[in-house]
Design an enzyme around this catalytic site. Structure first.
Site, mmCIF file in Angstrom:
data_model
loop_
_atom_site.group_PDB
_atom_site.id
_atom_site.type_symbol
_atom_site.label_atom_id
_atom_site.label_comp_id
_atom_site.label_asym_id
_atom_site.label_seq_id
_atom_site.Cartn_x
_atom_site.Cartn_y
_atom_site.Cartn_z
ATOM 1 N N PHE A 103 5.984 12.022 13.309
ATOM 2 C CA PHE A 103 5.982 11.488 14.474
ATOM 3 C C PHE A 103 5.996 12.307 15.483
ATOM 4 O O PHE A 103 6.109 13.477 15.441
ATOM 5 C CB PHE A 103 6.889 10.665 14.407
ATOM 6 C CG PHE A 103 8.581 11.270 14.373
ATOM 7 C CD1 PHE A 103 9.093 11.626 13.660
ATOM 8 C CD2 PHE A 103 9.217 11.275 15.803
ATOM 9 C CE1 PHE A 103 10.241 12.147 13.468
ATOM 10 C CE2 PHE A 103 10.434 11.697 15.678
ATOM 11 C CZ PHE A 103 10.787 12.251 14.707
ATOM 12 N N PRO A 110 7.475 6.632 14.011
ATOM 13 C CA PRO A 110 6.894 6.852 12.418
ATOM 14 C C PRO A 110 6.551 5.532 11.751
ATOM 15 O O PRO A 110 7.051 4.253 12.007
ATOM 16 C CB PRO A 110 8.295 7.053 11.812
ATOM 17 C CG PRO A 110 9.281 7.566 13.011
ATOM 18 C CD PRO A 110 8.935 6.757 14.175
ATOM 19 N N SER A 154 16.861 6.751 18.240
ATOM 20 C CA SER A 154 16.993 7.944 17.471
ATOM 21 C C SER A 154 15.467 8.040 17.005
ATOM 22 O O SER A 154 14.448 7.396 17.611
ATOM 23 C CB SER A 154 17.754 7.586 16.333
ATOM 24 O OG SER A 154 17.924 8.482 15.261
ATOM 25 N N CYS A 155 15.054 8.964 15.857
ATOM 26 C CA CYS A 155 13.788 9.030 15.493
ATOM 27 C C CYS A 155 13.123 8.111 14.576
ATOM 28 O O CYS A 155 12.246 8.222 14.260
ATOM 29 C CB CYS A 155 13.792 10.743 15.181
ATOM 30 S SG CYS A 155 14.994 10.958 13.622
ATOM 31 N N ILE A 156 14.320 7.202 13.609
ATOM 32 C CA ILE A 156 13.585 6.409 13.104
ATOM 33 C C ILE A 156 14.149 4.942 13.631
ATOM 34 O O ILE A 156 15.130 5.078 14.142
ATOM 35 C CB ILE A 156 13.650 6.597 11.767
ATOM 36 C CG1 ILE A 156 15.169 6.553 11.181
ATOM 37 C CG2 ILE A 156 12.879 7.734 11.132
ATOM 38 C CD1 ILE A 156 15.401 6.869 9.490
#
Lengths: 411, 102
Positions: free
Chosen positions: A346, A352, B100-102
């Protein structure tokens, strides 16, 4: 002769030394790297150390081995950067620079939360973001009899934002293998709106928490640790009790940045997120966790930054315009326990999603989906790290800029 | 997806957060606040303005930031936006929720 100085010989600094040594003309440029510590740690391994998956020797090597010939390596404490004078003050000497790369990273700051760093630190309150913390936690887990395990994040940003969740997944597997999962209650406590915060990932992955019986406490902003009564308390007076607290303390840039008055309130240096040039000083560039750019703090991000920064350093030296190319790209394996892992890819703009990597439709790795192959990838990455990544050897088919090919993107 | 707020079409994500900060205005903030069951008063606006200025600087939103800002204290912030003050205030301010990243 001109001087380029790199501060910090961690993942970012070591990569930059290796990239630049062959790119800068030797008759014009001296390259120096400064770091006070002897040991280079493979930080992603700190996640595996507590569960006896990795041993001590898997996660540390002598840093000097990775600094290329032709680069001066100074092993001294850095006192201060003097940006107005273009100098760096070390413990007993001051060295001038024409170009400076700051790669001093970020570290945990448990002292920022009342009661965290008190008498129970590394007794029943642990971090796993340091070698010492991770090792102490391993020793604790080896003969822990069970109880309430609380995995906690203090505040964002943190290094590898997903590591605490991986820790929860691996803990579930670890206790099940030991035949004591029924004696351990696992709770994941986050200041965010959930363990997963992005829509596609939440939809695809929330089942993992249910499947593993991990409870979620969300929107929890810690005020203090009540270490006498073993509970964490947030600003809304919500309490979570623990027997064993595995916390991710506040992350901050190095104290050096504060001493140099170059950082924001978390000691991160304001940096252009596309060129990696510091906003204040045009001859200072910042790479990796030391900057304030809104990318994940992770080695993977540093890896992609290094490729773009190498080009920009050359552009800067030649007086050319800097490339605004860094897109926030990150590519990370995420352990989900039971010998499986996910892969996510990502950037600043693209969350993602599912798909295949690195080749569209072929893979062989699948994105945002559990697989054994992804787990093999994560374990293989340690070898790649020591033998390719920090030496600046390109990893085949993995590009600095994110590709949208092979991703299931719907608009 | 497109949604009508204060009689204006705006782009929002699945959770109702604005996708383009440029589309935000005070009427839209009021409309989101109604959905979140918050009645905006002077103190709310102070918090919203502070959050937006941090967002423009790319600074991550955190309780620490609020504590150090001097704009308001934390207890007040919780009272102004009960239950998840950071995400609620962000939504009304027209910026993405802390993630957050996910």
């Amino acid at each position: 002769m001109k001087n380029l100085i790199i501060l910090g010989a961690g993942t970012s600094g070591t990569m930059m030394a290796n990239h630049l040594v062959s790119k800068l003309p030797k008759q014009e440029w001296n390259i120096t790297i400064v770091d006070q510590y002897k040991t280079h740690y493979y930080q992603p391994g700190f996640l595996f150390l507590p569960f006896d998956i990795y041993k001590e020797q898997d996660v540390k090597k002598e840093g000097k081995k990775f600094i290329p010939k032709g680069v001066n390596y100074i092993q001294k404490k850095i006192e201060k950067i003097l940006p107005k004078e273009n100098k760096v003050q070390l413990e007993n000497e001051t060295i001038p620079y024409d170009l400076l790369i700051v790669a001093t990273g970020s570290k945990i700051a448990p002292q920022e939360t009342e009661g965290m760093n008190g008498p129970n630190w590394h007794k029943n309150i642990f971090d796993f973001y340091t070698y010492e913390g991770s090792l102490a936690l391993r020793n604790k887990l080896r003969d822990w009899k069970g109880g309430k395990l609380v995995i906690h994040i203090t505040e964002m940003p943190i290094k590898c934002p997903v590591a605490p969740l991986e820790f929860a997944f691996l803990a579930d597997t670890y206790f099940r293998k030991k035949g004591m999962r029924d004696k351990v209650d696992i709770t994941y406590v986050t200041p965010l709106s959930g363990a997963f915060t992005k829509p596609k990932a939440t939809a695809a992955l929330h089942y993992l928490l249910e499947e593993k019986g991990i409870k979620e406490v969300i929107d929890f902003n810690i005020d203090r640790v009540d270490y006498e009564n073993n509970k964490i308390i947030d600003y809304a007076d919500t309490e979570v009790e623990y027997d064993l607290l595995v916390t991710t303390p506040t992350n901050m840039g190095d104290d050096l940045i504060k001493r140099s008055e170059m950082g924001d309130q978390l000691n991160f240096i304001p940096t252009n997120k596309a060129t990696l040039q510091s906003l204040e000083n045009e001859n200072i560039f910042v790479i990796g966790d030391a900057s304030n750019i809104p990318a994940s703090k992770a080695g993977s991000v540093a890896h992609f930054e290094a490729e773009i920064l190498t080009e920009n350093i050359q552009n800067y030296i030649k007086g050319k315009e800097l490339k605004e190319e860094f897109d926030g790209h990150a590519n990370c394996f995420i352990e989900t326990g039971n010998g499986k892992a996910l892969l996510i890819d990502f950037n600043y703009e693209q969350e993602p999603v599912q798909g295949s990597f690195p080749f569209a439709a072929i893979g062989p790795l699948s994105l945002l989906k559990e697989s054994k192959l992804n787990h093999m990838g994560k374990l293989a990455f340690r070898w790649i790290y020591w033998n390719m990544l920090i030496k600046g050897i390109p990893i085949p088919f993995v590009t600095a800029k994110m590709t949208k090919k092979g991703k299931q993107i719907t608009i | 997806m497109e949604k009508m707020l204060a009689e204006k079409p705006v782009n929002v994500n699945e959770e109702g957060y604005l996708l383009e900060f440029a589309q935000w205005d005070k009427d839209i903030a009021n409309a989101i606040a109604v959905e979140e069951k918050v009645e905006l008063r002077d103190d709310h606006w102070k918090a919203i303005e502070w959050i937006q200025s941090e967002f423009k600087k790319d600074s991550p939103l955190s309780i620490r930031g609020i504590k150090n800002s001097g704009a308001l204290n934390i207890k007040e912030f919780y009272e102004l936006f009960p239950g998840g003050p950071l995400k609620k205030a962000s939504k009304i301010a027209g910026i993405p929720k802390p993630k957050s990243c996910i």
